[in-house]
Design an enzyme around this catalytic site. Structure first.
Site, PDB file in Angstrom:
ATOM      1  N   ARG A  29      57.716 -50.758  37.199  1.00 54.23           N
ATOM      2  CA  ARG A  29      58.005 -50.792  38.632  1.00 54.23           C
ATOM      3  C   ARG A  29      58.823 -52.037  38.969  1.00 54.23           C
ATOM      4  NH1 ARG A  29      52.146 -48.826  41.223  1.00 54.23           N
ATOM      5  NH2 ARG A  29      51.974 -46.972  39.914  1.00 54.23           N
ATOM      6  N   ARG A  64      50.552 -57.994  39.657  1.00 51.35           N
ATOM      7  CA  ARG A  64      51.709 -57.205  40.091  1.00 51.35           C
ATOM      8  C   ARG A  64      52.848 -57.442  39.100  1.00 51.35           C
ATOM      9  NH1 ARG A  64      52.300 -54.808  45.056  1.00 51.35           N
ATOM     10  NH2 ARG A  64      50.553 -56.021  45.864  1.00 51.35           N
ATOM     11  N   GLU A  94      42.451 -53.702  44.523  1.00 52.90           N
ATOM     12  CA  GLU A  94      42.567 -52.317  44.051  1.00 52.90           C
ATOM     13  C   GLU A  94      42.683 -52.258  42.539  1.00 52.90           C
ATOM     14  OE1 GLU A  94      45.896 -48.876  43.644  1.00 52.90           O
ATOM     15  OE2 GLU A  94      46.161 -50.316  45.283  1.00 52.90           O
ATOM     16  N   SER A  96      43.381 -45.769  42.425  1.00 54.16           N
ATOM     17  CA  SER A  96      43.677 -45.044  43.655  1.00 54.16           C
ATOM     18  C   SER A  96      43.709 -43.562  43.317  1.00 54.16           C
ATOM     19  CB  SER A  96      45.027 -45.498  44.230  1.00 54.16           C
ATOM     20  OG  SER A  96      45.259 -44.932  45.503  1.00 54.16           O
ATOM     21  N   ARG A 144      44.623 -54.501  35.305  1.00 54.88           N
ATOM     22  CA  ARG A 144      43.725 -54.972  36.358  1.00 54.88           C
ATOM     23  C   ARG A 144      42.272 -54.932  35.898  1.00 54.88           C
ATOM     24  NH1 ARG A 144      46.029 -54.034  42.420  1.00 54.88           N
ATOM     25  NH2 ARG A 144      48.122 -54.845  41.997  1.00 54.88           N
TER      26      ARG A 144
END
Length: 427
Positions: A262, A277, A349, A352, A391
């Site tokens: 990403r 991130r 988070e 999801s 994560r």
């Protein structure tokens, strides 16, 4: 993608849903585009009908030896042929205009989704587990990893720039163990089929799950026109693109452990330190393909599968129902699992899970057939993280930190660690 027929019949409902997502009303424009397209299609059909009729009349005129009428009709047919070519090009333009407009409209939230503007309006569904009970000071994962000498951002920056990391030795093995543990759990106990999908996909595949055209700036694009997947959802969901499945094949459940890529173009300045991130990270993805009647129940099931990962790792977390303004583009309802990070003193988070209804299926032309029923229906799709491996590594490091700076390996991961029970600095 939404059904234009539904939009025509529910214009106010669409605009209300868009408003709940913080988007501008669009129903009137979409209906106008569709009406102009429909009128043009009717005009095109009338021209084609007249051309066919005139062609038959030419034969009749020739049979009567009425050459003057035949020549006049031939001229009309030639003129219609030329006009039809231009009209068909106009039809393609009008079709494209409507499709492009529809492609930019997000999915309609389910009625039970809380209305809100952003993450501050999300609703906590439940808390699970307990925060660590130790008395020593908490540390953030990057401080732990650098102190262990096994998490290297400086070298990664020299290799690739910012938002990359080099993991070494025991930490590298711990991350690998997390991914293997998740895959084994989902395949052996939760009924998912493991897949190793392509990491590079075509335009139409990224379009099918809603990444294109709206989120092109968040994706890595190759020089030969392909896209690096931002999540295995893209490849796994498209496994059924342009297929007509039999009803008894459903549900289909797929899982994959892949690197994800990403650009994080919209995240400048956020979480610049550490692994939260990254441009490249590993994730175990869950995807379900269901019929229309069972997709909501499947969301609850998928979420419980992701939760089981956190439970077995002994992590404290909360389940949040996302509000309308915080949901993803293709989602109708989403649960976020947020793990407690002692170093940050907050929940972040880690998974999801979303149900998309037939939104992606319409873009992919993925359908199913019910025995005895005329026609076919669009499948429903769901996707979720089961969970984000990087994560999860962060959460394990911060929650299993010992006073001496070492990290205890959770019991669930011991079978994958070759006898290693603690992550320690190598002297």
């Amino acid at each position: 993608m939404l059904d234009i027929k539904w939009i025509r019949e529910n214009a106010d409902a669409l605009d209300a849903a868009l408003a709940s997502r913080g988007a501008e009303p669009s129903a009137s424009d979409l209906i106008r585009f569709d009406e102009e397209r429909r009128q043009h299609v009717q005009k095109l059909q009338d021209m084609q009908a007249r051309r066919n009729a005139a062609s038959k009349e030419i034969g009749a005129a020739m049979g009567r030896k009425d050459l003057e009428t035949a020549e006049s009709l031939k001229a009309e047919v030639a003129e219609l042929k030329s006009a039809l070519q231009a009209a068909e090009e106009d039809a393609r333009v009008l079709d494209s205009r409507l499709e492009d407009a529809l492609a930019g409209i997000p999915n309609i939230p389910l009625e039970e989704v809380p209305v809100g503007a952003d993450e501050a309006d999300n609703v906590q569904e439940r808390l699970v587990g307990e925060k660590p009970g130790w008395n020593h000071a908490a540390m953030e994962h990057f401080d732990i990893g650098e102190a262990l000498g096994q998490m290297d951002f400086e070298t990664a920056s020299r290799l690739s720039g910012s938002r990359f990391v080099v993991l070494r030795s025991q930490l590298a093995r711990l991350e690998r163990a997390l991914g293997q543990f998740m895959l084994d759990l989902h395949t052996s106990e939760h009924g998912y089929t493991e897949v190793q999908p392509p990491l590079l996909v075509r335009d139409e595949v990224a379009y099918g799950t809603g990444q294109l055209p709206k989120f092109a700036d968040d994706l890595f694009h190759t020089t030969d026109g392909r896209w690096l997947i931002p999540t295995a959802e893209v490849s796994l969901t498209n496994l059924v693109r342009e297929e007509i499945l039999e009803h008894d094949q459903l549900p289909l459940r797929f899982t994959a452990l892949t690197p994800c890529f990403r650009l994080e173009a919209g995240a400048a300045g956020r979480d610049t330190r550490g692994m939260l991130r990254q441009h490249q990270f590993n994730k175990v993805e869950l995807v379900s393909i269901t019929d229309a009647e069972t997709s909501i129940d499947e969301l609850e099931r998928m979420t419980s599968c992701a939760e089981e990962v956190l439970k077995r790792l002994g992590l404290h977390y909360r389940v949040m129902a996302l509000c309308t303004g915080d949901m993803g583009f293709a989602a109708r309802k989403t649960y976020d699992l947020e793990a407690w990070l002692p170093g940050q003193g907050t929940y972040r988070e880690i998974s999801s899970c979303s149900v998309c209804g037939d939104f992606q299926a319409r873009r992919m032309q993925a359908r199913y057939r019910i025995p005895g029923e005329k026609g076919v229906r669009f499948v429903h799709t769901l996707n979720g993280s089961g969970v984000a491996v990087g994560r999860a590594l962060i959460a394990v490091m911060e929650n299993y930190l010992n006073e001496d700076g070492s990290v205890t390996v959770p019991d669930a991961l011991l079978p994958y660690m070759g006898g290693l029970t603690r992550i320690e600095r190598a002297d």
